[in-house]
Design a protein around this motif. Structure first.
Motif, PDB file in Angstrom:
ATOM      1  N   TYR A 125      71.831  55.549  59.986  1.00 60.64           N
ATOM      2  CA  TYR A 125      72.394  55.501  58.639  1.00 60.64           C
ATOM      3  C   TYR A 125      72.844  54.084  58.309  1.00 60.64           C
ATOM      4  O   TYR A 125      72.593  53.573  57.233  1.00 60.64           O
ATOM      5  N   GLY A 126      73.499  53.465  59.277  1.00 67.14           N
ATOM      6  CA  GLY A 126      73.993  52.115  59.041  1.00 67.14           C
ATOM      7  C   GLY A 126      72.880  51.147  58.691  1.00 67.14           C
ATOM      8  O   GLY A 126      73.045  50.286  57.839  1.00 67.14           O
ATOM      9  N   ILE A 127      71.738  51.329  59.319  1.00 65.94           N
ATOM     10  CA  ILE A 127      70.697  50.320  59.183  1.00 65.94           C
ATOM     11  C   ILE A 127      69.661  50.677  58.118  1.00 65.94           C
ATOM     12  O   ILE A 127      69.166  49.817  57.415  1.00 65.94           O
ATOM     13  N   ALA A 128      69.353  51.969  57.975  1.00 64.22           N
ATOM     14  CA  ALA A 128      68.312  52.354  57.019  1.00 64.22           C
ATOM     15  C   ALA A 128      68.873  53.168  55.862  1.00 64.22           C
ATOM     16  O   ALA A 128      68.111  53.561  54.983  1.00 64.22           O
ATOM     17  N   LYS A 129      70.154  53.421  55.827  1.00 64.64           N
ATOM     18  CA  LYS A 129      70.803  54.236  54.792  1.00 64.64           C
ATOM     19  C   LYS A 129      70.095  55.576  54.625  1.00 64.64           C
ATOM     20  O   LYS A 129      69.861  56.047  53.522  1.00 64.64           O
ATOM     21  N   LEU A 130      69.732  56.152  55.754  1.00 59.56           N
ATOM     22  CA  LEU A 130      68.975  57.401  55.716  1.00 59.56           C
ATOM     23  C   LEU A 130      69.711  58.444  56.556  1.00 59.56           C
ATOM     24  O   LEU A 130      70.086  58.163  57.702  1.00 59.56           O
ATOM     25  N   ILE A 131      69.942  59.634  55.983  1.00 58.82           N
ATOM     26  CA  ILE A 131      70.445  60.743  56.787  1.00 58.82           C
ATOM     27  C   ILE A 131      69.229  61.319  57.485  1.00 58.82           C
ATOM     28  O   ILE A 131      68.421  62.010  56.874  1.00 58.82           O
ATOM     29  N   TYR A 148      58.987  57.051  57.455  1.00 56.69           N
ATOM     30  CA  TYR A 148      60.105  56.452  56.731  1.00 56.69           C
ATOM     31  C   TYR A 148      59.806  55.055  56.198  1.00 56.69           C
ATOM     32  O   TYR A 148      60.251  54.689  55.128  1.00 56.69           O
ATOM     33  N   LYS A 149      59.060  54.271  56.982  1.00 53.60           N
ATOM     34  CA  LYS A 149      58.841  52.879  56.589  1.00 53.60           C
ATOM     35  C   LYS A 149      58.157  52.737  55.230  1.00 53.60           C
ATOM     36  O   LYS A 149      58.584  51.924  54.414  1.00 53.60           O
ATOM     37  N   PRO A 150      57.086  53.534  54.946  1.00 56.22           N
ATOM     38  CA  PRO A 150      56.434  53.369  53.642  1.00 56.22           C
ATOM     39  C   PRO A 150      57.371  53.671  52.472  1.00 56.22           C
ATOM     40  O   PRO A 150      57.111  53.247  51.362  1.00 56.22           O
ATOM     41  N   LEU A 151      58.430  54.444  52.717  1.00 55.01           N
ATOM     42  CA  LEU A 151      59.294  54.882  51.623  1.00 55.01           C
ATOM     43  C   LEU A 151      60.569  54.053  51.538  1.00 55.01           C
ATOM     44  O   LEU A 151      61.511  54.441  50.863  1.00 55.01           O
ATOM     45  N   ARG A 152      60.592  52.915  52.235  1.00 58.08           N
ATOM     46  CA  ARG A 152      61.837  52.161  52.288  1.00 58.08           C
ATOM     47  C   ARG A 152      62.299  51.731  50.897  1.00 58.08           C
ATOM     48  O   ARG A 152      63.483  51.636  50.637  1.00 58.08           O
ATOM     49  N   SER A 153      61.337  51.463  50.009  1.00 59.64           N
ATOM     50  CA  SER A 153      61.736  51.014  48.670  1.00 59.64           C
ATOM     51  C   SER A 153      61.903  52.181  47.707  1.00 59.64           C
ATOM     52  O   SER A 153      62.339  51.996  46.581  1.00 59.64           O
ATOM     53  N   ALA A 154      61.534  53.396  48.134  1.00 59.45           N
ATOM     54  CA  ALA A 154      61.601  54.559  47.239  1.00 59.45           C
ATOM     55  C   ALA A 154      63.037  55.071  47.132  1.00 59.45           C
ATOM     56  O   ALA A 154      63.939  54.582  47.805  1.00 59.45           O
ATOM     57  N   SER A 155      63.244  56.072  46.275  1.00 57.13           N
ATOM     58  CA  SER A 155      64.586  56.589  46.078  1.00 57.13           C
ATOM     59  C   SER A 155      65.077  57.300  47.339  1.00 57.13           C
ATOM     60  O   SER A 155      64.290  57.764  48.162  1.00 57.13           O
ATOM     61  N   ARG A 156      66.402  57.385  47.457  1.00 58.56           N
ATOM     62  CA  ARG A 156      66.999  57.975  48.653  1.00 58.56           C
ATOM     63  C   ARG A 156      66.604  59.436  48.823  1.00 58.56           C
ATOM     64  O   ARG A 156      66.389  59.916  49.924  1.00 58.56           O
ATOM     65  N   ILE A 157      66.481  60.129  47.694  1.00 56.33           N
ATOM     66  CA  ILE A 157      66.219  61.568  47.788  1.00 56.33           C
ATOM     67  C   ILE A 157      64.826  61.827  48.348  1.00 56.33           C
ATOM     68  O   ILE A 157      64.627  62.764  49.128  1.00 56.33           O
ATOM     69  N   SER A 158      63.839  60.968  48.021  1.00 54.57           N
ATOM     70  CA  SER A 158      62.496  61.207  48.547  1.00 54.57           C
ATOM     71  C   SER A 158      62.486  60.947  50.054  1.00 54.57           C
ATOM     72  O   SER A 158      61.808  61.638  50.810  1.00 54.57           O
ATOM     73  N   LEU A 159      63.287  59.974  50.477  1.00 51.78           N
ATOM     74  CA  LEU A 159      63.400  59.689  51.901  1.00 51.78           C
ATOM     75  C   LEU A 159      64.053  60.874  52.631  1.00 51.78           C
ATOM     76  O   LEU A 159      63.630  61.287  53.709  1.00 51.78           O
ATOM     77  N   LEU A 160      65.079  61.415  51.985  1.00 48.72           N
ATOM     78  CA  LEU A 160      65.787  62.567  52.565  1.00 48.72           C
ATOM     79  C   LEU A 160      64.844  63.745  52.735  1.00 48.72           C
ATOM     80  O   LEU A 160      64.822  64.401  53.783  1.00 48.72           O
ATOM     81  N   ILE A 161      64.030  64.003  51.706  1.00 48.22           N
ATOM     82  CA  ILE A 161      63.114  65.136  51.778  1.00 48.22           C
ATOM     83  C   ILE A 161      62.053  64.893  52.836  1.00 48.22           C
ATOM     84  O   ILE A 161      61.661  65.807  53.564  1.00 48.22           O
ATOM     85  N   THR A 162      61.592  63.655  52.977  1.00 51.79           N
ATOM     86  CA  THR A 162      60.634  63.346  54.031  1.00 51.79           C
ATOM     87  C   THR A 162      61.253  63.618  55.396  1.00 51.79           C
ATOM     88  O   THR A 162      60.603  64.180  56.279  1.00 51.79           O
ATOM     89  N   ALA A 163      62.526  63.232  55.568  1.00 54.67           N
ATOM     90  CA  ALA A 163      63.190  63.478  56.846  1.00 54.67           C
ATOM     91  C   ALA A 163      63.266  64.973  57.126  1.00 54.67           C
ATOM     92  O   ALA A 163      63.039  65.416  58.261  1.00 54.67           O
TER      93      ALA A 163
END
Lengths: 325, 295
Positions: free
Chosen positions: B32-38, B87-102
């Motif tokens: 979370y600290g580094i990629a702001k991703l849950i 996760y890497k391809p979505l680094r610039s995408a919105s947080r919610i799309s990253l969350l759903i990918t996770a």
């Protein structure tokens, strides 16, 4: 194409009239086809689920898409509506005419969910982003865990013997009402205030919008319809189990919202239909269903948001256009 | 058994669960600290780690120490691969799309393991066969104190790694301001990969320790400790490494005590309520930094 253009130029009321006729026509068509037996019970069940999901997805889209707040506890509100509505109708059964009881149950389910929306919303909506997501997730889990231990509604073994009032008529028209009210809300003055909070909360506060009030409004609106959907679900299944409303259910609704497009009601309806039908089509490969669903999620997200992939798709699209043009 | 020694026993239970939560929470908090991703898939890495260890011992007859190392290495690789692909391809995408990918990755790992090894739980071999430790009137079984010792060692090593080494410094820099870090010549991709690898390696250890206390392995084993550890990370202050450790122990102890003295069925509800209260009054967590919003 010409018909579409003409339709777009029409004034408001004739447009609404045509919309209503179309909605009515779809309803009559499906009702007639199921009465003659062309649409089997199985497909009727799927259509009911579609209507319930449309209500859930459109209402979640108000908070997530239009207000721009990520919440992961929609299933919690659904559970509250489902249990309170079912509790009422089970206890009133036989005293009043059935449709009246059902109507009361739906209203009570929605209002109780709304009350929970206020309880959850007031302290939490000042949090943003991931923190709001986490706290709504926690609320959803607390509700589920309390229901698991509430013996008056069956606890872990499930709440049984709920009268099965839900039919296509109720589900369809409630879905229509939800969609119409959502569109009306978004196009109103209040709706514009809600969207402005998504665009820039600080700027909208600076322009005199009571952001707290409108956040709660959108949140409570969504909670109400989640409760209504829960109530429909309860009277459709006839049995409620707390584990139905776990965090996965909230995710399922959220996925539909995101795939349909945040802040797009038409998209929400389409994705609710597609993502309700798709798992049913995959029944024949049921072992692989979850795997395919997971893959579909990842791939769709990548194709929608990965910059290099998006560029690639646009290139292909342009090439096709050139060939055609 | 007297009331006091029963209390001590519950404390031991709490510390055992807490050290596992802390190990998992470290992965959540670093990512979370580094990629702001849950990273919702983090819990499932625990399960993967347990399965790899199970097969390394049961099928390939490796010695325990080697099985543990194999499991750690493979999980670290899995963490890197998941980050690179999903996760890497979505680094610039919105947080919610990253969350759903996770979430998608989490479902993928669960269903993949269910298809490969069925949903039936498999018994986990006893890997720690040491005598129990006697402390006055209470005895602490071997998996419990080994779990505690191993996690304290790992946390200390991790702390030293992040504070003293060059890579650790890079990790802290990226989590503070990734763009500025890039301008200073830090390779962001590499740093993020290392973070995922470290987090997943810790999750593998947590998985093995969890299964030596509760010796059953199934494809959904990771989701409950995963979500509890996530609460622990938020409780301690997400993004803060000492916070994750503190949060893990606090959560484990609260859980054990509520199970023993209030209600075992309501313990999950109570744990979540603690989280809600924490978030309402101090959203940044016990040791989290309060970040002021700039207009």
């Amino acid at each position: 194409m010409k018909v579409m253009e003409k339709y777009k130029e029409m004034a408001f009321w004739p447009k609404m009239f045509i919309n209503f006729i179309l909605i009515l026509a779809i309803f009559l068509l499906i009702t007639v086809l199921s009465n003659v037996g062309i649409i089997s019970n199985y497909y009727q069940g799927i259509m009911l689920s579609i209507c319930i999901n449309v209500i859930l997805v459109v209402s979640l889209n108000i908070t997530t898409g239009f207000l721009g707040q990520l919440t992961l506890g929609h299933a919690g509100f659904m559970a509250v509506g489902a249990y309170s509505g079912a509790f009422l109708s089970k206890n009133l059964m036989g005293t009043l005419p059935d449709p009246l009881i059902f109507l009361l149950a739906i209203i009570v389910g929605g209002v109780v969910a709304m009350a929970f929306g206020v309880i959850v919303g007031v302290p939490t909506l000042r949090l943003k982003g991931d923190y709001l997501a986490i706290i709504t997730l926690a609320f959803g889990e607390v509700i589920k865990n309390i229901l698991l231990n509430l013996n008056i509604v069956g606890g872990a073994s499930g709440y049984i013997g709920i009268p099965r009032y839900t039919n296509f008529l109720w589900a369809y028209w409630l879905a229509v009402i939800t969609v119409v009210l959502s569109i009306a809300l978004i196009n109103s003055r209040h709706g514009r205030a809600i969207v402005s909070i998504r665009e820039d909360e600080i700027a909208s506060e600076a322009s005199g919008i009571d952001t707290k009030k409108f956040k709660i409004l959108a949140f409570v609106f969504a909670a109400f319809f989640a409760g209504v959907a829960g109530c429909l679900y309860a009277h459709y299944m006839g049995i409620l189990e707390p584990k139905t409303f776990k965090f996965d259910k909230s995710i399922e609704i959220l996925v539909m919202v995101v795939l349909g497009g945040m802040g797009n009601i038409k998209g929400s309806i389409i994705s609710a239909i597609v993502l309700t039908v798709l798992p049913q089509l995959l029944v024949s490969v049921s072992g692989y269903r979850m795997l395919l669903y997971a893959l579909a999620l990842i791939i769709m997200m990548l194709f929608k948001y990965d910059p290099t992939l998006v560029k690639l798709i646009n290139n292909i699209k342009n090439r096709f256009k050139k060939v055609r043009g | 058994m007297s009331g006091f020694s029963q209390f001590l026993m519950q404390l031991v239970n709490g510390v055992n669960a807490g050290s596992i939560y802390a190990l998992i929470a470290l992965g959540y908090t670093m990512v979370y600290g580094i990629a702001k991703l849950i990273n919702f898939a983090h819990g499932d890495i625990i399960m993967v780690g347990a399965y790899i260890c199970l097969f390394a011992i049961g099928t390939f007859n490796l010695p325990v120490w080697l099985a543990v190392i194999v499991s750690i290495v493979l999980c670290a690789l899995l963490g890197i691969v998941v980050e690179k692909i999903a996760y890497k391809p979505l680094r610039s995408a919105s947080r919610i799309s990253l969350l759903i990918t996770a979430i998608g990755v989490s479902y993928l790992l669960q269903s993949l393991f269910q298809l490969l090894f069925t949903a039936n739980p498999r018994p986990f071999p006893t890997i720690i066969s040491l005598p129990p430790l006697m402390l006055g009137s209470i005895s602490i079984s071997a998996p419990y104190y080994i779990t505690f010792i191993v996690s304290v060692i790992l946390m200390t090593v991790l702390h030293l790694f992040v504070q003293k080494t060059k890579i650790g410094k890079a990790m802290r820099a990226v989590s503070e301001d990734s763009q500025a870090a890039q301008l200073m010549g830090i390779n962001i991709d590499k740093t993020i990969s290392i973070t995922f690898a470290l987090g997943s390696a810790l999750a593998a250890v947590a998985g093995i320790l969890y299964c030596s206390s509760y010796p059953m392995v199934n494809p959904y084993l990771g989701s409950l400790p995963g979500i509890k550890a996530f609460i622990a990370a938020v409780l301690g202050g997400i993004g803060s490494i000492p916070g994750a450790v503190l949060g893990g122990f606090i959560l484990g102890i609260i859980e054990a005590l509520t199970k023993a003295y209030i209600s075992s069925q309501l313990s999950d509800a109570i744990v979540f309520t603690v989280l809600i209260i924490m978030l309402v009054f101090k959203p940044s967590g016990i040791l989290g930094k309060n970040v002021k919003e700039k207009v």
